[in-house]
Scaffold this motif. Structure first.
Motif, PDB file in Angstrom:
ATOM      1  N   CYS A   1      10.574  66.282  91.199  1.00 32.29           N
ATOM      2  CA  CYS A   1      10.338  67.168  90.998  1.00 32.29           C
ATOM      3  C   CYS A   1      10.083  68.653  91.558  1.00 32.29           C
ATOM      4  CB  CYS A   1       8.616  66.892  90.961  1.00 32.29           C
ATOM      5  SG  CYS A   1       7.653  65.580  90.305  1.00 32.29           S
ATOM      6  N   VAL A   2      10.682  68.641  92.774  1.00 35.53           N
ATOM      7  CA  VAL A   2      11.055  69.344  93.567  1.00 35.53           C
ATOM      8  C   VAL A   2      12.911  70.054  93.215  1.00 35.53           C
ATOM      9  CG1 VAL A   2      11.809  70.348  95.804  1.00 35.53           C
ATOM     10  CG2 VAL A   2      10.521  68.530  95.896  1.00 35.53           C
ATOM     11  N   SER A   3      13.254  69.259  92.819  1.00 29.22           N
ATOM     12  CA  SER A   3      14.621  69.620  91.643  1.00 29.22           C
ATOM     13  C   SER A   3      14.140  70.887  90.613  1.00 29.22           C
ATOM     14  CB  SER A   3      15.990  68.382  92.038  1.00 29.22           C
ATOM     15  OG  SER A   3      14.816  67.597  91.353  1.00 29.22           O
ATOM     16  N   CYS A   4      13.559  69.022  90.081  1.00 25.60           N
ATOM     17  CA  CYS A   4      13.398  69.725  88.322  1.00 25.60           C
ATOM     18  C   CYS A   4      12.563  71.092  88.194  1.00 25.60           C
ATOM     19  CB  CYS A   4      12.961  68.809  87.816  1.00 25.60           C
ATOM     20  SG  CYS A   4      13.642  66.650  86.984  1.00 25.60           S
TER      21      CYS A   4
ATOM     22  N   GLY B   1      13.697  68.812 101.103  1.00 17.96           N
ATOM     23  CA  GLY B   1      14.383  70.391 101.604  1.00 17.96           C
ATOM     24  C   GLY B   1      15.752  70.157 100.458  1.00 17.96           C
ATOM     25  N   LEU B   2      16.598  69.306 100.372  1.00 18.24           N
ATOM     26  CA  LEU B   2      17.780  68.427  99.950  1.00 18.24           C
ATOM     27  C   LEU B   2      17.785  68.722  98.002  1.00 18.24           C
ATOM     28  CD1 LEU B   2      19.137  65.698 101.207  1.00 18.24           C
ATOM     29  CD2 LEU B   2      19.993  67.929 101.224  1.00 18.24           C
ATOM     30  N   GLY B   3      16.127  68.996  97.834  1.00 19.28           N
ATOM     31  CA  GLY B   3      16.035  69.366  96.405  1.00 19.28           C
ATOM     32  C   GLY B   3      16.091  70.609  96.207  1.00 19.28           C
ATOM     33  N   LEU B   4      15.423  71.388  97.236  1.00 17.99           N
ATOM     34  CA  LEU B   4      15.254  72.808  97.317  1.00 17.99           C
ATOM     35  C   LEU B   4      16.683  73.057  96.943  1.00 17.99           C
ATOM     36  CD1 LEU B   4      11.832  73.747  99.268  1.00 17.99           C
ATOM     37  CD2 LEU B   4      12.193  73.618  96.681  1.00 17.99           C
ATOM     38  N   LEU B   5      17.096  72.693  98.401  1.00 15.42           N
ATOM     39  CA  LEU B   5      18.541  73.349  97.918  1.00 15.42           C
ATOM     40  C   LEU B   5      19.764  72.962  97.667  1.00 15.42           C
ATOM     41  CD1 LEU B   5      20.956  73.971 100.171  1.00 15.42           C
ATOM     42  CD2 LEU B   5      20.985  72.812 100.847  1.00 15.42           C
TER      43      LEU B   5
ATOM     44  N   LEU C   1      21.742  68.080  88.313  1.00 21.54           N
ATOM     45  CA  LEU C   1      20.619  67.055  89.000  1.00 21.54           C
ATOM     46  C   LEU C   1      20.665  65.624  89.668  1.00 21.54           C
ATOM     47  CD1 LEU C   1      17.749  67.640  86.457  1.00 21.54           C
ATOM     48  CD2 LEU C   1      17.969  67.892  88.442  1.00 21.54           C
ATOM     49  N   VAL C   2      22.055  65.482  88.672  1.00 20.74           N
ATOM     50  CA  VAL C   2      22.638  64.055  89.073  1.00 20.74           C
ATOM     51  C   VAL C   2      23.066  63.923  90.391  1.00 20.74           C
ATOM     52  CG1 VAL C   2      24.081  61.852  89.082  1.00 20.74           C
ATOM     53  CG2 VAL C   2      22.724  63.436  86.863  1.00 20.74           C
ATOM     54  N   PHE C   3      23.856  64.972  91.327  1.00 23.13           N
ATOM     55  CA  PHE C   3      23.710  64.912  92.369  1.00 23.13           C
ATOM     56  C   PHE C   3      23.049  65.342  93.754  1.00 23.13           C
ATOM     57  CE2 PHE C   3      25.263  68.303  96.224  1.00 23.13           C
ATOM     58  CZ  PHE C   3      25.430  67.145  96.383  1.00 23.13           C
ATOM     59  N   THR C   4      21.667  65.771  92.721  1.00 22.10           N
ATOM     60  CA  THR C   4      20.628  66.387  93.824  1.00 22.10           C
ATOM     61  C   THR C   4      19.503  64.873  93.537  1.00 22.10           C
ATOM     62  OG1 THR C   4      20.680  68.758  93.342  1.00 22.10           O
ATOM     63  CG2 THR C   4      18.422  67.921  93.973  1.00 22.10           C
TER      64      THR C   4
END
Length: 459
Positions: free
Chosen positions: A226-229, A345-349, A357-360
């Motif tokens: 959800c964070v990366s989205c 943190g990686l999602g936010l970065l 998105l796939v990479f994240t």
């Protein structure tokens, strides 16, 4: 690197057919093998699922094996539903037991066919995503920079051919098809995650939020996505030029809407299950995992420390008499904080563009799995699911590709060789196994760094 010629590559239809035949054959073999061998092909978890489904179908008399939720009656009629949590060690959503109820009245291997079917659907989704979304955006759909130097006599492969090759790494992956045909339910969750990713890449954020809420209900870890989205949605709303702009990009009406839909889906499913099955559902599905202490050997760097401080081995000691060090080791925050800090943190970065998105999701999942307080082979499926979608964006030299594969397999083999001595020979090698677990963690972190270096951020 040897280049492929188009005639030598089977069609996706043939790969799909081979995958179906392979899985059906393994399920039929499992029935034959289990009837004749003490060492079963079928995973013990599948028996747990089947027992829970049987308890769900057959409530007992006088209040035994009955759903314990507040919703005991509907419109004046008693709710005649059993309690899947009567089966010890069943710690999953009751929807899984409900899905496998035909195991009792139709066929004992019904659930295996469902899990295998989800595997196949996942392969189809991977193929469609590659062909329609991921490969068309790449100037070169190769996983290695060396493949740019192809023999000019060979015609370039079409996106359909590359999509077939990459999707085959899922459909024909021995780890994938062996785990599903042995009766692990991971493929069902993988289907929900892939559908959520598919919706996200297509920009259907309401559908994505709903599917992520469903995924988190099934097993809590997809909540990290959800964070990366939110980052991708917010970045499309406002470019972050500074800290204030970044906060505005994360918190706006679009991201709030996404979070609300996802949370509402999760809460409604949870509330519905709680209304029927009550506190046992809440505890076994979620609360148990917060304070879970598993001293059995696994890949986690925390297992040996848990083993040394496990309550059963210190039964005379009260919690108040434990040292601060022991209390720290037993605390769920010891593993939870660094794990979630890395995953979120990686999602936010990295979660700022839809194309990433796939990479994240991949790097988030690897970090979550490697630093989880319990880590077994089936958890590897959580990130291997995303690898075929990521491969077109990775540009390795041949040496680095072989090195990464060798380290990933080698660290597992190193650990498994020591685990064999413990489990089958009964040797006291707990410390050595833990050291090899640390080697596994370091090796996987190295592979992750190499993948991050090889990722093409601007296809």
């Amino acid at each position: 690197m040897t280049s492929f010629s188009c005639p030598s590559i089977p069609s996706f239809r043939n790969v799909l057919l081979s995958s179906i035949i392979l899985r059906v054959g393994l399920i039929l073999y499992s029935e034959w093998h289990d009837a004749r061998s003490v060492v079963k092909y079928t995973d013990v978890d599948y028996r747990v699922f089947s027992d829970a489904a049987a308890f769900l179908l057959h409530p007992g008399p006088d209040g035994t094996n009955r759903a314990q939720g507040p919703l005991k009656k509907i419109f004046g009629y008693a709710l005649n539903v059993g309690d899947p949590y009567t089966r010890e060690t069943y710690r999953y959503t009751p929807l899984l037991a409900l899905l496998l109820t035909p195991n009792g009245w139709f066929h004992p291997s019904f659930g295996k066919y469902i899990f295998a079917a989800c595997d196949i659907i996942n392969g189809i989704l991977i193929y469609q995503l590659l062909k329609s979304e991921i490969l068309p955006r790449n100037s070169s759909p190769s996983t290695s920079s060396t493949t740019k130097k192809k023999n000019e006599q060979d015609p370039p492969l079409s996106n359909e051919k590359w999509a077939t090759i990459y999707s085959a790494t899922h459909l024909l992956n021995p780890l994938v098809f062996s785990i599903s045909t042995r009766g692990s339910s991971e493929s069902v969750l993988s289907l929900f995650v892939l559908l959520a990713l598919y919706a996200s890449i297509k920009g259907r954020w309401a559908s994505s939020a709903t599917l992520l809420g469903l995924s988190a209900h099934w097993k809590i870890y997809p909540i990290i996505y959800c964070v990366s989205c939110l980052g991708v949605i917010g970045n499309s709303y406002q470019e972050a030029q500074n800290l204030k702009g970044y906060l505005k990009s994360i918190i706006n009406w679009k991201t709030i809407r996404f979070a609300t839909i996802s949370a509402t889906t999760f809460l409604l499913l949870g509330a519905g299950c709680y209304a029927i099955w009550g506190y046992p559902f809440l505890y076994e599905s979620y609360l148990y995992h917060l304070h879970r202490l598993d001293h059995r050997h696994n890949f986690s760097p925390y297992f040996y420390l848990t083993y040394l401080t496990y309550p059963a081995f210190n039964s005379t000691a009260s919690p108040d008499s434990l040292s601060a060090w022991n209390r720290l080791l037993r605390s769920p925050l010891t593993s939870f904080v660094p794990q979630m800090a890395l995953a979120l943190g990686l999602g936010l970065l990295f979660g700022r563009k839809k194309n990433d998105l796939v990479f994240t999701w991949f790097v988030q999942t690897v970090a979550f799995v490697v630093f989880n307080k319990v880590c077994t082979s089936q958890y590897f499926l959580w990130y291997l699911l995303l690898l075929p979608l990521l491969l077109p964006r990775l540009h390795f030299s041949r040496y680095n590709a072989i090195a990464c594969l060798g380290v990933w397999i080698g660290t597992q083999a190193l650990w498994l060789s020591e685990a064999y001595r413990l489990e089958f020979l009964g040797e006291n090698v707990f410390f050595g196994l833990w050291v090899r677990g640390l080697v596994y963690v370091v090796g996987n972190c190295w592979v992750l760094v190499k993948i991050m270096d090889a990722y093409d951020k601007d296809p």
